[in-house]
Design an enzyme around this catalytic site. Sequence first.
Site, PDB file in Angstrom:
ATOM      1  N   HIS A 197       0.792   4.203  -2.819  1.00 19.57           N
ATOM      2  CA  HIS A 197       0.607   5.578  -2.376  1.00 19.57           C
ATOM      3  C   HIS A 197       1.759   6.462  -2.868  1.00 19.57           C
ATOM      4  O   HIS A 197       1.541   7.556  -3.382  1.00 19.57           O
ATOM      5  CB  HIS A 197       0.517   5.558  -0.841  1.00 19.57           C
ATOM      6  CG  HIS A 197       0.341   6.885  -0.219  1.00 19.57           C
ATOM      7  ND1 HIS A 197      -0.711   7.189   0.617  1.00 19.57           N
ATOM      8  CD2 HIS A 197       1.087   8.003  -0.295  1.00 19.57           C
ATOM      9  CE1 HIS A 197      -0.601   8.446   1.003  1.00 19.57           C
ATOM     10  NE2 HIS A 197       0.483   8.961   0.479  1.00 19.57           N
ATOM     11  N   HIS A 215      -5.751  -5.834  -3.077  1.00 19.93           N
ATOM     12  CA  HIS A 215      -6.656  -5.998  -1.932  1.00 19.93           C
ATOM     13  C   HIS A 215      -6.802  -7.465  -1.526  1.00 19.93           C
ATOM     14  O   HIS A 215      -7.614  -7.786  -0.677  1.00 19.93           O
ATOM     15  CB  HIS A 215      -8.023  -5.365  -2.228  1.00 19.93           C
ATOM     16  CG  HIS A 215      -7.990  -3.865  -2.222  1.00 19.93           C
ATOM     17  ND1 HIS A 215      -8.980  -3.078  -2.733  1.00 19.93           N
ATOM     18  CD2 HIS A 215      -7.049  -3.005  -1.757  1.00 19.93           C
ATOM     19  CE1 HIS A 215      -8.663  -1.792  -2.589  1.00 19.93           C
ATOM     20  NE2 HIS A 215      -7.481  -1.730  -2.002  1.00 19.93           N
ATOM     21  N   ASN A 239      -7.924   9.580   6.311  1.00 19.73           N
ATOM     22  CA  ASN A 239      -7.222   8.633   7.188  1.00 19.73           C
ATOM     23  C   ASN A 239      -6.418   7.630   6.382  1.00 19.73           C
ATOM     24  O   ASN A 239      -6.910   6.581   6.006  1.00 19.73           O
ATOM     25  CB  ASN A 239      -8.252   7.864   8.021  1.00 19.73           C
ATOM     26  CG  ASN A 239      -8.875   8.782   9.030  1.00 19.73           C
ATOM     27  OD1 ASN A 239      -8.346   9.835   9.323  1.00 19.73           O
ATOM     28  ND2 ASN A 239     -10.004   8.366   9.570  1.00 19.73           N
ATOM     29  N   ARG A 265       0.822  -1.203   0.000  1.00 20.75           N
ATOM     30  CA  ARG A 265       0.000   0.000   0.000  1.00 20.75           C
ATOM     31  C   ARG A 265       0.862   1.261   0.000  1.00 20.75           C
ATOM     32  O   ARG A 265       0.570   2.253  -0.667  1.00 20.75           O
ATOM     33  CB  ARG A 265      -0.896  -0.064   1.245  1.00 20.75           C
ATOM     34  CG  ARG A 265      -1.804   1.079   1.397  1.00 20.75           C
ATOM     35  CD  ARG A 265      -3.149   0.664   1.973  1.00 20.75           C
ATOM     36  NE  ARG A 265      -3.924   1.856   2.231  1.00 20.75           N
ATOM     37  CZ  ARG A 265      -3.902   2.475   3.401  1.00 20.75           C
ATOM     38  NH1 ARG A 265      -3.205   1.976   4.412  1.00 20.75           N
ATOM     39  NH2 ARG A 265      -4.590   3.568   3.561  1.00 20.75           N
TER      40      ARG A 265
HETATM   41  C1  LIG Z   1     -10.667   9.277  10.577  1.00 22.72           C
HETATM   42  O1  LIG Z   1     -10.349   8.596  11.781  1.00 22.72           O
HETATM   43  C2  LIG Z   1     -10.917   9.183  12.907  1.00 22.72           C
HETATM   44  C3  LIG Z   1     -10.381   8.468  14.152  1.00 22.72           C
HETATM   45  O2  LIG Z   1     -10.144   7.101  13.906  1.00 22.72           O
HETATM   46  C4  LIG Z   1     -12.452   9.094  12.782  1.00 22.72           C
HETATM   47  O3  LIG Z   1     -13.064   9.698  13.911  1.00 22.72           O
HETATM   48  C5  LIG Z   1     -12.902   9.816  11.508  1.00 22.72           C
HETATM   49  O4  LIG Z   1     -14.286   9.634  11.318  1.00 22.72           O
HETATM   50  C6  LIG Z   1     -12.160   9.278  10.294  1.00 22.72           C
HETATM   51  N1  LIG Z   1     -12.460  10.107   9.133  1.00 22.72           N
HETATM   52  C7  LIG Z   1     -12.720   9.596   7.927  1.00 22.72           C
HETATM   53  C8  LIG Z   1     -12.988  10.572   6.836  1.00 22.72           C
HETATM   54  O5  LIG Z   1     -12.739   8.411   7.698  1.00 22.72           O
END
Ligand SMILES: *[C@@H]1O[C@H](CO)[C@@H](O)[C@H](O)[C@H]1NC(C)=O
Length: 323
Positions: A69, A194, A97, A65
Site C-alpha cells: 500500500h 495473497h 475499506n 500489505r
Molecule cells: C466498508 O465496511 C463497512 C463496515 O464494515 C460496510 O458496511 C461497507 O459495506 C464496506 N464498504 C465497501 C465498499 O466494502
Amino acid sequence: MAAKNTTIFSLLFGLAFLGLAHINLINALNPNYYDKTCPNVESIITSVVKKAMLNDRTVPAALLRMHFHDCFIRGCDGSVLLNSTGKNKAEKDGPPNISLHAFYVIDHAKKAVEALCPKIVSCADILALAARDAVTLSGGPTWNVPKGRLDGRVSKAADTRQLPAPTFNISQLQQSFAQRGLAMDDLVALSGGHTLGFGHCSSFQNRLNNFSSKQSVDPTLQASFAASLRSVCPAGNTVKNAGANLDSTPTVFDNRYYKLLLQGKSIFSSDQSLVTTANTKALVSKFANSKQEFEKAFVTSMIKMSSISGGGQEIRLDCRVVN
Ligand SMILES: *[C@@H]1O[C@H](CO)[C@@H](O)[C@H](O)[C@H]1NC(C)=O
Ligand SMILES: *[C@@H]1O[C@H](CO)[C@@H](O)[C@H](O)[C@H]1NC(C)=O
Ligand SMILES: *[C@@H]1O[C@H](CO)[C@@H](O)[C@H](O)[C@H]1NC(C)=O
C-alpha cells in the site's frame, strides 16, 4: 524540418521515458546503506516483528500489505503510516475499506531503532524491512533489502482510490501496475502475497451476489468452494469481520495460493483474473508447480516494487507525524 522535429521529439520522449523507468537510479537505494550509521538496524527490526507475530498471527500479512500500500501511493515513502490531523484525512483512514492494522509494530521498531541510532533510519525503510521479515519469518524467502528511502510529508485519504481493487479484471490490474513501472510478471508474482492473510466479505461479495443476470455466483468459482464462501458471506451479511482466508495456509508463505487458483478456489476477482490470459496463466502454473520459481520471482518483484521512489524528504522521528 518536419523530420528533424520528429527526431528531436522522439529523442526527448525517449529520454523522458528512460527517466521514468529508471527513476530509482537517481534516488539510488543500497543494501549497505546503514552499514556504518546503524549496523544493527535489521536485527532490531527482526526481533520486534518476531515478538509481535507471537502475539498475533495476522501481523505478517498486515505488514506485507502495508508495504504494498505504501509503495503504490506516492512511492515507498511511509505515507501510509501517517495519522490524520485536524485538517487532513490520511491514507490509513481512506476509502475503500482498506482495513490496515498492526501499525504499532512499526512504532515499536522505530522506537527501538531511534534508541540506538537516532534520526538515521527512515520509517519507509523500517516498513520495507519489516515486510521482508514478515515473509521470511512465515517460511518464505529472504533477500537483501535496498535501503535509503526518505519519508514523505503528504498522506491523503482520497489517494487510496488509486490502489488496485480486489474486483479488478486483468486489464485494470495491468494498467495499475504499469503506472508504477511494474510488468505482468510482477503482477503475477506479487499477487502471491495473497498466500498470507484474510479477505473481508465486502471485498469479494461481487462474486457471490447478482454476479450476472443469469447466475448469482461467479461461474469460475469451484462449486463447493463457492457454497462455502456463500455461507460465511450471505447476501445482506451483517456479521462484522466475516470473510475468508486468502489460501488454506494463511500464516504460511508458500505457493498454495497458485495451486488453489488453478482449482477455482481464489477469493478475489483480481486473483481469478490471473488465469484469464495465456501469459499470466502460464506463470500461475509455473509458480503452482515450483515454490522455488515462485520465491525467485517474488523476491525480484518485491525489490522492484519497494524501489518505487516517492517524494520522501526527511527522516521522520515519529512514523505517525511529519517532523
Ligand atoms: C466498508 O465496511 C463497512 C463496515 O464494515 C460496510 O458496511 C461497507 O459495506 C464496506 N464498504 C465497501 C465498499 O466494502
Ligand atoms: C495516531 O493515531 C492513533 C490511533 O488513532 C493514536 O492512538 C495515536 O496516539 C496517534 N499518534 C499520534 C502521534 O498522533
Ligand atoms: C475490464 O474492465 C474494464 C472496465 O469495466 C473494461 O473496460 C475492460 O474491457 C475489461 N477488460 C477485460 C479484459 O475484461
